[in-house]
Design an enzyme around this catalytic site. Structure first.
Site, PDB file in Angstrom:
ATOM      1  N   SER A 155      59.542 147.706 113.944  1.00  0.00           N
ATOM      2  CA  SER A 155      60.844 147.068 113.852  1.00  0.00           C
ATOM      3  C   SER A 155      61.874 148.181 113.892  1.00  0.00           C
ATOM      4  O   SER A 155      61.732 149.170 113.173  1.00  0.00           O
ATOM      5  CB  SER A 155      60.914 146.300 112.536  1.00  0.00           C
ATOM      6  OG  SER A 155      61.888 145.312 112.607  1.00  0.00           O
ATOM      7  N   ARG A 188      49.033 147.760 109.475  1.00  0.00           N
ATOM      8  CA  ARG A 188      49.117 146.679 110.471  1.00  0.00           C
ATOM      9  C   ARG A 188      48.785 147.184 111.873  1.00  0.00           C
ATOM     10  O   ARG A 188      48.101 146.508 112.642  1.00  0.00           O
ATOM     11  CB  ARG A 188      50.522 146.049 110.435  1.00  0.00           C
ATOM     12  CG  ARG A 188      50.504 144.654 110.963  1.00  0.00           C
ATOM     13  CD  ARG A 188      51.873 144.012 110.937  1.00  0.00           C
ATOM     14  NE  ARG A 188      52.178 143.405 109.658  1.00  0.00           N
ATOM     15  CZ  ARG A 188      53.290 142.697 109.442  1.00  0.00           C
ATOM     16  NH1 ARG A 188      54.180 142.551 110.405  1.00  0.00           N
ATOM     17  NH2 ARG A 188      53.513 142.161 108.268  1.00  0.00           N
ATOM     18  N   GLU A 239      54.027 141.551 115.122  1.00  0.00           N
ATOM     19  CA  GLU A 239      54.993 142.630 115.083  1.00  0.00           C
ATOM     20  C   GLU A 239      54.376 143.876 114.462  1.00  0.00           C
ATOM     21  O   GLU A 239      53.751 143.809 113.407  1.00  0.00           O
ATOM     22  CB  GLU A 239      56.203 142.149 114.251  1.00  0.00           C
ATOM     23  CG  GLU A 239      57.256 143.196 114.007  1.00  0.00           C
ATOM     24  CD  GLU A 239      57.264 143.671 112.567  1.00  0.00           C
ATOM     25  OE1 GLU A 239      57.263 142.852 111.643  1.00  0.00           O
ATOM     26  OE2 GLU A 239      57.247 144.913 112.377  1.00  0.00           O
ATOM     27  N   ARG A 283      48.356 139.376 106.809  1.00  0.00           N
ATOM     28  CA  ARG A 283      49.035 140.575 107.297  1.00  0.00           C
ATOM     29  C   ARG A 283      50.136 141.102 106.374  1.00  0.00           C
ATOM     30  O   ARG A 283      50.958 141.909 106.794  1.00  0.00           O
ATOM     31  CB  ARG A 283      49.601 140.305 108.696  1.00  0.00           C
ATOM     32  CG  ARG A 283      50.621 139.198 108.727  1.00  0.00           C
ATOM     33  CD  ARG A 283      51.238 139.127 110.107  1.00  0.00           C
ATOM     34  NE  ARG A 283      52.475 138.355 110.056  1.00  0.00           N
ATOM     35  CZ  ARG A 283      53.417 138.412 110.963  1.00  0.00           C
ATOM     36  NH1 ARG A 283      53.275 139.190 112.014  1.00  0.00           N
ATOM     37  NH2 ARG A 283      54.514 137.693 110.860  1.00  0.00           N
ATOM     38  N   HIS A 284      50.193 140.638 105.159  1.00  0.00           N
ATOM     39  CA  HIS A 284      51.175 141.157 104.203  1.00  0.00           C
ATOM     40  C   HIS A 284      50.482 141.838 103.036  1.00  0.00           C
ATOM     41  O   HIS A 284      49.479 141.363 102.534  1.00  0.00           O
ATOM     42  CB  HIS A 284      52.062 140.025 103.668  1.00  0.00           C
ATOM     43  CG  HIS A 284      53.075 139.544 104.645  1.00  0.00           C
ATOM     44  ND1 HIS A 284      52.860 138.456 105.446  1.00  0.00           N
ATOM     45  CD2 HIS A 284      54.301 140.026 104.962  1.00  0.00           C
ATOM     46  CE1 HIS A 284      53.927 138.272 106.232  1.00  0.00           C
ATOM     47  NE2 HIS A 284      54.806 139.218 105.962  1.00  0.00           N
ATOM     48  N   ARG A 334      56.801 145.942  98.418  1.00  0.00           N
ATOM     49  CA  ARG A 334      57.403 144.627  98.630  1.00  0.00           C
ATOM     50  C   ARG A 334      56.801 143.639  97.627  1.00  0.00           C
ATOM     51  O   ARG A 334      55.608 143.334  97.712  1.00  0.00           O
ATOM     52  CB  ARG A 334      57.121 144.124 100.053  1.00  0.00           C
ATOM     53  CG  ARG A 334      57.541 145.075 101.174  1.00  0.00           C
ATOM     54  CD  ARG A 334      59.005 144.951 101.547  1.00  0.00           C
ATOM     55  NE  ARG A 334      59.415 146.065 102.395  1.00  0.00           N
ATOM     56  CZ  ARG A 334      59.428 146.043 103.735  1.00  0.00           C
ATOM     57  NH1 ARG A 334      59.056 144.948 104.367  1.00  0.00           N
ATOM     58  NH2 ARG A 334      59.817 147.103 104.420  1.00  0.00           N
ATOM     59  N   GLU A 374      56.730 140.670  97.505  1.00  0.00           N
ATOM     60  CA  GLU A 374      56.693 139.343  98.115  1.00  0.00           C
ATOM     61  C   GLU A 374      55.445 138.586  97.674  1.00  0.00           C
ATOM     62  O   GLU A 374      54.372 139.153  97.585  1.00  0.00           O
ATOM     63  CB  GLU A 374      56.675 139.461  99.641  1.00  0.00           C
ATOM     64  CG  GLU A 374      58.031 139.756 100.224  1.00  0.00           C
ATOM     65  CD  GLU A 374      57.954 140.066 101.701  1.00  0.00           C
ATOM     66  OE1 GLU A 374      58.525 139.292 102.473  1.00  0.00           O
ATOM     67  OE2 GLU A 374      57.328 141.087 102.060  1.00  0.00           O
TER      68      GLU A 374
END
Lengths: 508, 508
Positions: free
Chosen positions: A434, A482, A431, A325-326, A317, A319
């Site tokens: 998912s 996570r 979370e 947490r990323h 990712r 991002e």
């Protein structure tokens, strides 16, 4: 200091072996094997004697020294056997053992005495050197043992003894009376991280503060910069063993339910889930990108007749999220399966909260959420606290997310297409899983992709797969780092990624 | 054709359930659960009755039809249960069952009779439709069942019966007398691959040739272009299940030997092993590349105190190799461990051939090899044949490779630094495993990297890891696809990669 290779077994040990042979009824095969072993050991001893002239000044010079790298270049197997530090207990008392470990602590007591604590992954043992002609230990040898740098790799041969009181090492009941000590590979004298500092717990810091002491705290970035040292702390040794077992349990459970483990490509054309968070590259001149998830491929495997599949692998990712947490690269635990009627069945005792109800709970607690929008990190945490207060659980499922906040391949609800047959699983307001029912008809899939701004021509092979006969199906994804972070109640996902990647970090 | 959702359990089934409840001593919890199940089923029936007006022309219209996607959008769990085709045997005779599968074959016999063969992964079963008012089967229903396209996903409810002779389906002993049939998701009428063609074995082709028939052969590229269909052949279903088990055995064995499973980054700075075969990309503005192996990271994990580690994950090679055994992305099974004295111990019965001897054997057989050069594919295959002739084995280890043909981190031999402590394992003249002792001192490592033309500043974090106390160690890597290819005696590695990547292929 003399230069001495690892020695061969003692004559006493050979006698012991011989006694064992005559006492027990051994097979011819075993006898032959032992003979070969003894022969090898003998040869090794001969080689050592040829190569190593004794130090004229110290009659015990052969009992210690640095082993040059040439000696570790796999000449032969001497037949000696090393004990694991973690296996040593009082049943070994009086026995001669050979161990290899990192010199975690080195404590000179006097010219004639010193302690060296050796560590193997999570186990430590105290080794004692006392100069004595009977033991073959000289004062030079004691000096040698206190002079090499901490964390150096060391071989110790010695006799297991029982201390009067339990020791501070993990192997509390025994210590080793050193007879021989060799340094296999030296560490540099000043390490960028002091392992003792890195290994401290929060409780240690609190205790020190109460006592008015100031302890060194090793920052997260320093730890990650020198990860090869940081990984040696007991907590890191534990974290990555737990991570390994989380993956194992995931695999074992799914395998027991007839899922097939698959591997799908990480180099793909087009973006897997749309959006900007994609790493792009050239693949033999063609534009390509790194898979943001195995989603499209695990669905194609379902279309390929595999009924139930799972994959453990990296997801990427791009991002620019600098949060606790990323990560830009993490390990996805993904599953996908055919479903007959309903995408989602769970134990009754697990709290299943409709998304709308969650939004209502937040509203009543003063946090206004756009009804068709997503929950941000803060709102999720708050909902976690509200659920905890109202339902007395840290673990719950939020389901029926708005269509607008889920990926294009998510199945809309039958009674209101503004919502979806989807769910997230939360631990302590964060979370971890998912999942959803997926769309299984090519028409609806193409329509939803277009509505989400995805150029369907870039994912045509995926969409077409659903026109060749595709069963209804659903699945989920879990972020390994996570789950481990939340399971261990750690405060940063970088603590559960061995070599984490975030927008700022690409090394080591 | 009518549009009918999957029906609820019959009244008879509900009675059966009730009888079972009174006969057995069930817990209150179980009773409650069953009551809820019955309630749900009742509700589902009500919904269906509300939504579905009966077809005026066909009194049995409710027994067949297409199920619109809206009905599969997870409304509720009806309580019905589906049987697995593979589980059906003669013990099920006379029982009513519900199955879902792909319509592999559809054979109309007359207006009143048809056969539909349903498939679930590797299992197939024959379903028979015979028009009869008693069975609730109309001629319209028979027509419906012969009109939907092959590979469509179909639900069949029917009674298990025993045919007089074994059938051609995998479930030879039973067939299903259809009472209800619903199409869940239609395939397009003309599939790009005919599954029957794709599923043929070489033996089938030989037999046809002898009979003077010409069969369609589906080419490798066509198969890969429409992989979602190609994967449904029995051989592909088997190949990827074998692959899953090869990985499992690798993991289980290493876990039993105290190895820890780890995950290392695939996005890295610098190139992992040097050379041009590296995919480059920009990582948040920084130059980065995809890991060519987890080599440097698994070694850093050893420096981090993990003693024994393994990893299963993708490795990326931007090689322009269009061969039967190279991929640009494959799954690496990698292991690394501390070693004490020798990098390599093996069962005596396994042939261990020094590299020099292999080169000599090839020379005597007329193939001249540059003594310090590598073996090409052709030479490896020839050596495999020579070894087979001389030693009568398909499996052997070639060791002591020249320094010049191994990666920079490989430990040189103690007696001749032009050779290395390295090995490859061969099956039928093809390399499946590559391993070695690694260099564990930073000085020698930096020297070798420089000699191999690698800019040490790009791998400084790696080299420095060995100055913090690093144990002697070694390890190996296995290519999952290649092992499965050779184990199954397949002729192309693309057959063992679910969605292969080669210089020409990036889709699907």
């Amino acid at each position: 200091m003399s230069s001495e290779p690892p020695p061969a077994p003692s004559a006493a040990a050979a006698e012991e072996l011989a006694a064992g042979l005559s006492a027990a009824t051994l097979s011819k095969k075993q006898q032959k094997k032992d003979a070969r072993k003894a022969e090898k050991a003998e040869k090794a001893t001969q080689r050592q004697q040829q190569q190593q002239p004794a130090d004229a000044e110290d009659p015990f010079a052969a009992n210690y020294g640095d082993v040059p790298v040439e000696e570790i270049q796999s000449k032969a197997i001497s037949g000696r056997s090393w004990s694991q530090i973690g296996d040593l207990d009082d049943s070994a008392a009086g026995r001669s053992v050979l161990i290899r470990g990192a010199a975690q602590a080195i404590r000179p007591v006097s010219k004639k005495m010193a302690f060296v604590v050796l560590r193997q992954s999570m186990s430590t043992v105290q080794c004692v050197l006392v100069a004595s002609a009977d033991a073959g230990v000289s004062t030079q040898m004691v000096r040698f043992a206190t002079a090499f740098s901490k964390e150096s790799i060391v071989d110790v041969e010695g006799v297991v003894s029982l201390p009067k009181e339990p020791l501070k090492a993990t192997t509390q009941q025994v210590e080793i009376q050193v007879r021989k000590i060799y340094c296999i590979n030296r560490a540099i004298p000043t390490l960028p991280i002091n392992l003792e500092d890195a290994a401290r717990s929060e409780a240690d810091f609190e205790k020190a503060e109460l006592a008015g002491e100031k302890l060194v705290r090793v920052g997260q970035d320093t730890r990650l910069n020198y990860r090869a040292i940081d990984l040696r702390t007991p907590s890191n040794q534990a974290v990555f063993r737990i991570q390994c077992q989380v993956e194992n349990k995931f695999r074992e459970f799914l395998l027991s339910k007839d899922f097939v483990g698959i591997h799908t490509p990480k180099l793909i054309s087009g973006s897997s889930e749309g959006g900007a968070a994609v790493f792009k590259l050239l693949y033999n001149g063609q534009p390509a990108c790194l898979a943001q998830s195995p989603q499209l491929y695990k669905q194609m495997a379902i279309c390929g007749g595999f009924e139930r599949v799972f994959e453990v692998g990296p997801v990427f990712r791009a991002e620019n999220s600098n949060t606790h947490r990323h990560l830009c690269e993490f390990v996805g635990l993904d599953a996908e399966m055919e479903i007959k009627e309903h995408y989602f069945e769970y134990l009754d005792k697990t709290l299943k909260l409709p998304y709308e109800e969650g939004v209502q709970m937040l509203k009543e607690a003063g946090t206004e959420i756009e009804p068709m929008g997503d929950l941000n990190t803060e709102a999720e945490k708050k909902l976690g606290r509200l659920v905890r207060e109202k339902y007395n659980t840290d673990f719950f499922i939020l389901y029926r997310y708005p269509l607008a906040v889920r990926p294009f391949y998510t199945m809309p609800c039958y009674d209101n297409p503004a919502y979806t047959n989807s769910f997230d699983v939360f631990i302590r307001g964060e979370e971890i899983i998912s999942g959803a029912q997926r769309i299984h008809t090519p028409e609806l899939l193409a329509k939803r992709a277009t509505e989400c701004g995805i150029d369907v021509s870039t994912i045509s092979a995926y969409i077409e797969s659903f026109s060749y006969g595709a069963p209804p199906h659903g699945g989920f994804g879990v972020g390994l780092e996570r789950v481990v972070m939340l399971f261990c109640a750690l405060n940063n996902i970088r603590k559960t990624s061995m070599f984490p990647r975030d927008p700022q970090r690409l090394v080591p």
